[in-house]
Design an enzyme around this catalytic site. Sequence first.
Site, PDB file in Angstrom:
ATOM      1  N   ASP A 150       0.582  -5.589  -8.919  1.00 48.15           N
ATOM      2  CA  ASP A 150       0.583  -4.331  -7.801  1.00 48.15           C
ATOM      3  C   ASP A 150      -0.337  -4.882  -6.599  1.00 48.15           C
ATOM      4  OD1 ASP A 150       0.593  -1.216  -8.281  1.00 48.15           O
ATOM      5  OD2 ASP A 150      -0.311  -1.725  -6.586  1.00 48.15           O
ATOM      6  N   ARG A 190      -8.693   9.665   3.630  1.00 51.30           N
ATOM      7  CA  ARG A 190      -8.980   8.882   2.772  1.00 51.30           C
ATOM      8  C   ARG A 190      -9.689   7.639   3.402  1.00 51.30           C
ATOM      9  NH1 ARG A 190      -3.379   7.280  -0.573  1.00 51.30           N
ATOM     10  NH2 ARG A 190      -2.818   9.006  -1.521  1.00 51.30           N
TER      11      ARG A 190
HETATM   12  C1  LIG Z   1       3.497   5.781  -7.219  1.00 53.60           C
HETATM   13  S1  LIG Z   1       2.870   4.462  -7.941  1.00 53.60           S
HETATM   14  C2  LIG Z   1       4.014   4.115  -9.359  1.00 53.60           C
HETATM   15  C3  LIG Z   1       3.471   3.618 -10.391  1.00 53.60           C
HETATM   16  C4  LIG Z   1       4.321   3.300 -11.797  1.00 53.60           C
HETATM   17  N1  LIG Z   1       5.327   2.257 -11.219  1.00 53.60           N
HETATM   18  C5  LIG Z   1       5.039   4.581 -12.432  1.00 53.60           C
HETATM   19  O1  LIG Z   1       5.997   4.689 -11.987  1.00 53.60           O
HETATM   20  O2  LIG Z   1       4.287   5.193 -12.818  1.00 53.60           O
HETATM   21  C6  LIG Z   1       3.541   2.994  -6.842  1.00 53.60           C
HETATM   22  C7  LIG Z   1       2.644   1.764  -6.949  1.00 53.60           C
HETATM   23  O3  LIG Z   1       3.399   0.867  -5.884  1.00 53.60           O
HETATM   24  C8  LIG Z   1       2.314  -0.093  -5.410  1.00 53.60           C
HETATM   25  N2  LIG Z   1       3.120  -0.606  -4.299  1.00 53.60           N
HETATM   26  C9  LIG Z   1       3.259  -0.048  -3.108  1.00 53.60           C
HETATM   27  N3  LIG Z   1       3.839  -1.041  -2.367  1.00 53.60           N
HETATM   28  C10 LIG Z   1       3.579  -2.290  -2.635  1.00 53.60           C
HETATM   29  C11 LIG Z   1       3.990  -3.502  -2.443  1.00 53.60           C
HETATM   30  N4  LIG Z   1       4.471  -3.820  -1.311  1.00 53.60           N
HETATM   31  N5  LIG Z   1       3.728  -4.520  -3.489  1.00 53.60           N
HETATM   32  C12 LIG Z   1       3.375  -4.221  -4.636  1.00 53.60           C
HETATM   33  N6  LIG Z   1       3.122  -2.917  -5.142  1.00 53.60           N
HETATM   34  C13 LIG Z   1       3.239  -1.909  -4.275  1.00 53.60           C
HETATM   35  C14 LIG Z   1       1.366   0.833  -5.220  1.00 53.60           C
HETATM   36  O4  LIG Z   1      -0.069   0.278  -4.984  1.00 53.60           O
HETATM   37  C15 LIG Z   1       1.186   1.781  -6.369  1.00 53.60           C
HETATM   38  O5  LIG Z   1       0.432   1.310  -7.471  1.00 53.60           O
END
Ligand SMILES: C[S@@+](CC[C@H](N)C(=O)[O-])C[C@H]1O[C@@H](n2cnc3c(N)ncnc32)[C@H](O)[C@@H]1O
Length: 276
Positions: free
Chosen positions: A147, A45
């Site tokens: 997010d 990435r």
């Molecule tokens: C796998 S995705 C899940 C998206 C959605 N909640 C779903 O279940 O389809 C995980 C998300 O968590 C966000 N994320 C990870 N660490 C985070 C943090 N410290 N604060 C806020 N968001 C975070 C990532 O950017 C990503 O968009």
Amino acid sequence: MTPAISEYPVSIAIDDQEFKQFQQLLLEKTGIFLSPVKKPLLTGRLNRRLRELGVRSYADYYRAIVLEEFPDELQILINCLTTNETAFFREPRHFDFLRDLCGRPEFLKRMVRVWCAAASSGEEPYSIAMVLADTLRHDNWELIASDVNSEVLDQARVGYYALQRGADIPKHYLQRYCLKGVGQHAGAFVIGPELRGNIRFQRINLVEPLPALGQFDVIFLRNALIYFPADIKLHVIEQTRRFLKLGGHFIVGHSETLLGTVSDFKPVSPSIYRRI
Ligand SMILES: C[S@@+](CC[C@H](N)C(=O)[O-])C[C@H]1O[C@@H](n2cnc3c(N)ncnc32)[C@H](O)[C@@H]1O
């Protein structure tokens, strides 16, 4: 046409020491733990980014980030390294639950507030919004979609998706809340204005002190806790749960659990908890 030799990607290697620096930085800034097996993911990435910047090694890139030599580079790094997999109506039982909840008499009479705290590119918050708009039958609801990744959040704000991504949206929701693209937008759809007015998109990092958001009836925090080590997971749950009304519901991903974390959560079903 065959590209010139200089256009072929040049791989920039990362050694263990450099990987550890990025692992520590990401953990500190987002709570995400990148295990050593994710080394190829990191270089996959970031290699292109290093080349864009003309940086020759990961050690130099790390130094540039911590010394803030490139504006916004820390956010760009975070955007590159989060996993944003998502889908409309993913884990559909949660949406059945939300539909039932919103059908309760008290929800039909008053303002309803929901926070989608790991909203990714918008599929999850728009799925929630469709259920709220359809079930409540009043317009007195608000959804905060947040997010840590600013790039996916920008995509979410735009709300423009390839038609195939909408395959799991119930047909009557598609017809009512989405606009099908024509002409140069054929093969895509956009979320219509009816939902947008009630949704606020905001960049929020769950490991940092949280901004004032008010109290919510439901918090969705699905498929994000799995990336955090136990202590950070606990910290994130502790902070976010304070924004949940007493009697409100906290929803995590099907593969996640809150058991053994906070005492005022009563399981309603395996991934749904009620604050008592
Ligand atoms: C796998 S995705 C899940 C998206 C959605 N909640 C779903 O279940 O389809 C995980 C998300 O968590 C966000 N994320 C990870 N660490 C985070 C943090 N410290 N604060 C806020 N968001 C975070 C990532 O950017 C990503 O968009």
